[in-house]
Motif scaffolding. Structure first.
Motif, PDB file in Angstrom:
ATOM      1  N   LEU A 118       0.827  -1.214   0.000  1.00 11.74           N
ATOM      2  CA  LEU A 118       0.000   0.000   0.000  1.00 11.74           C
ATOM      3  C   LEU A 118       0.859   1.260   0.000  1.00 11.74           C
ATOM      4  CD1 LEU A 118      -2.649  -1.238   2.584  1.00 11.74           C
ATOM      5  CD2 LEU A 118      -3.060  -0.860   0.150  1.00 11.74           C
ATOM      6  N   ASP A 134      -2.137  -2.065  -4.968  1.00 13.45           N
ATOM      7  CA  ASP A 134      -3.413  -2.539  -4.422  1.00 13.45           C
ATOM      8  C   ASP A 134      -3.250  -3.973  -3.933  1.00 13.45           C
ATOM      9  OD1 ASP A 134      -4.910  -0.213  -5.044  1.00 13.45           O
ATOM     10  OD2 ASP A 134      -5.004  -0.849  -7.157  1.00 13.45           O
ATOM     11  N   LEU A 191      -6.924  -9.325   0.342  1.00 16.08           N
ATOM     12  CA  LEU A 191      -8.049  -8.634   0.982  1.00 16.08           C
ATOM     13  C   LEU A 191      -8.871  -9.595   1.835  1.00 16.08           C
ATOM     14  CD1 LEU A 191      -9.209  -6.290  -1.925  1.00 16.08           C
ATOM     15  CD2 LEU A 191      -8.263  -5.571   0.288  1.00 16.08           C
ATOM     16  N   LEU A 239      -6.896 -10.098   4.932  1.00 12.81           N
ATOM     17  CA  LEU A 239      -7.021  -8.902   5.766  1.00 12.81           C
ATOM     18  C   LEU A 239      -8.350  -8.906   6.513  1.00 12.81           C
ATOM     19  CD1 LEU A 239      -5.881  -6.150   6.639  1.00 12.81           C
ATOM     20  CD2 LEU A 239      -6.942  -5.162   4.593  1.00 12.81           C
ATOM     21  N   GLU A 240      -9.405  -9.315   5.832  1.00 14.14           N
ATOM     22  CA  GLU A 240     -10.723  -9.382   6.468  1.00 14.14           C
ATOM     23  C   GLU A 240     -10.728 -10.385   7.612  1.00 14.14           C
ATOM     24  OE1 GLU A 240     -15.338 -10.510   5.282  1.00 14.14           O
ATOM     25  OE2 GLU A 240     -13.918  -9.995   3.700  1.00 14.14           O
ATOM     26  N   SER A 295      -8.875  -8.942  10.490  1.00  7.99           N
ATOM     27  CA  SER A 295      -9.696  -7.883  11.098  1.00  7.99           C
ATOM     28  C   SER A 295     -10.719  -8.471  12.059  1.00  7.99           C
ATOM     29  CB  SER A 295     -10.417  -7.073  10.012  1.00  7.99           C
ATOM     30  OG  SER A 295      -9.501  -6.433   9.161  1.00  7.99           O
ATOM     31  N   SER A 324     -10.214   3.141   6.230  1.00  5.19           N
ATOM     32  CA  SER A 324      -9.721   2.833   4.889  1.00  5.19           C
ATOM     33  C   SER A 324      -8.797   1.622   4.988  1.00  5.19           C
ATOM     34  CB  SER A 324      -8.936   4.028   4.335  1.00  5.19           C
ATOM     35  OG  SER A 324      -7.742   4.222   5.086  1.00  5.19           O
ATOM     36  N   THR A 325      -8.510   0.996   3.860  1.00  2.00           N
ATOM     37  CA  THR A 325      -7.628  -0.172   3.870  1.00  2.00           C
ATOM     38  C   THR A 325      -6.276   0.175   4.486  1.00  2.00           C
ATOM     39  OG1 THR A 325      -8.719  -1.057   1.902  1.00  2.00           O
ATOM     40  CG2 THR A 325      -6.563  -1.980   2.462  1.00  2.00           C
ATOM     41  N   ASP A 326      -5.711   1.331   4.105  1.00  5.11           N
ATOM     42  CA  ASP A 326      -4.421   1.752   4.653  1.00  5.11           C
ATOM     43  C   ASP A 326      -4.474   1.895   6.170  1.00  5.11           C
ATOM     44  OD1 ASP A 326      -4.639   2.586   1.818  1.00  5.11           O
ATOM     45  OD2 ASP A 326      -2.633   3.394   2.132  1.00  5.11           O
TER      46      ASP A 326
END
Length: 202
Positions: free
Chosen positions: A27, A32, A38, A41-42, A45, A56-58
């Motif tokens: 990032l 991307d 992703l 990452l989810e 999270s 935001s993703t960042d």
């Protein structure tokens, strides 16, 4: 033998942290994340209680890096020692609970003998010591009560300094009703038992 289990769990967290550092690097370079990244990452999270954040993703990756990090062995052992009376307490022996974690559903653990009449908490029972350690680290890494500890740790990381368990102990003021006395007790346990020598900096 507690310190071995703490090191194993810290290693698991560091592996996940390396993945997050990789995401951060992508990032930062203007790239991307892929669909698989992703999804990963989810999953992370959810694990760190940020699945419903609107970051935001960042910013999400940066906040996860604040949370997904280790607790020095010396600090964890000092807490285990004082919370479990060096592993001899009823809660440690009968419930594998070496960090004094509470739970609030009836039957979720052991009822404290000196619990006040107006209290309903129990001391959580775990299937294993490893389960208690994992829950302890998860608690420090996600509970709003320990946000200051996580901030102190993140500052040490930003300055590329070793994690200092005595400084991090300042973030545990809300772990015990004894407050500053509790933190002083942790200092004494770390010093008297030379626990700093067990820390493996990562």
């Amino acid at each position: 033998y507690f310190h071995h289990f703490i090191e194993v769990e810290n290693t698991r967290i560091l592996t996940l942290r390396e993945k997050l550092l990789g995401f951060s690097a992508v990032l930062a370079s203007g790239g991307d994340l892929s669909t698989i990244e992703l999804q990963s990452l989810e999953s992370i999270s959810r694990q760190y209680r940020l699945q419903d954040s609107e970051l935001s993703t960042d910013d999400l990756v940066e906040e996860l890096l604040v949370r997904a990090d280790v607790i020095p062995v010396s600090l964890a052992l000092a807490q285990a020692a004082t919370e479990s009376a060096w592993g001899t307490s009823r809660f440690a022996r009968e419930g594998n609970n070496i960090f004094g974690q509470w739970c609030f559903d009836e039957g979720c653990g052991l009822v404290p003998g000196r619990r006040a009449d107006d209290k309903s908490h129990e001391v959580k029972a775990f299937a294993s010591v490893e389960g208690s350690i994992r829950a302890y680290l998860h608690n420090l890494n996600t509970n709003p009560s320990y946000e200051y500890l996580r901030e102190l740790r993140a500052q040490m990381r930003m300055k590329d300094k070793p994690l200092d368990s005595r400084a991090l102990a300042q973030g545990l003021l809300r772990y015990s009703e004894r407050g500053h006395v509790y933190i002083s007790e942790l200092y004494d346990i770390i010093r008297i038992n030379d626990l700093l020598s067990l820390d493996q900096q990562s």
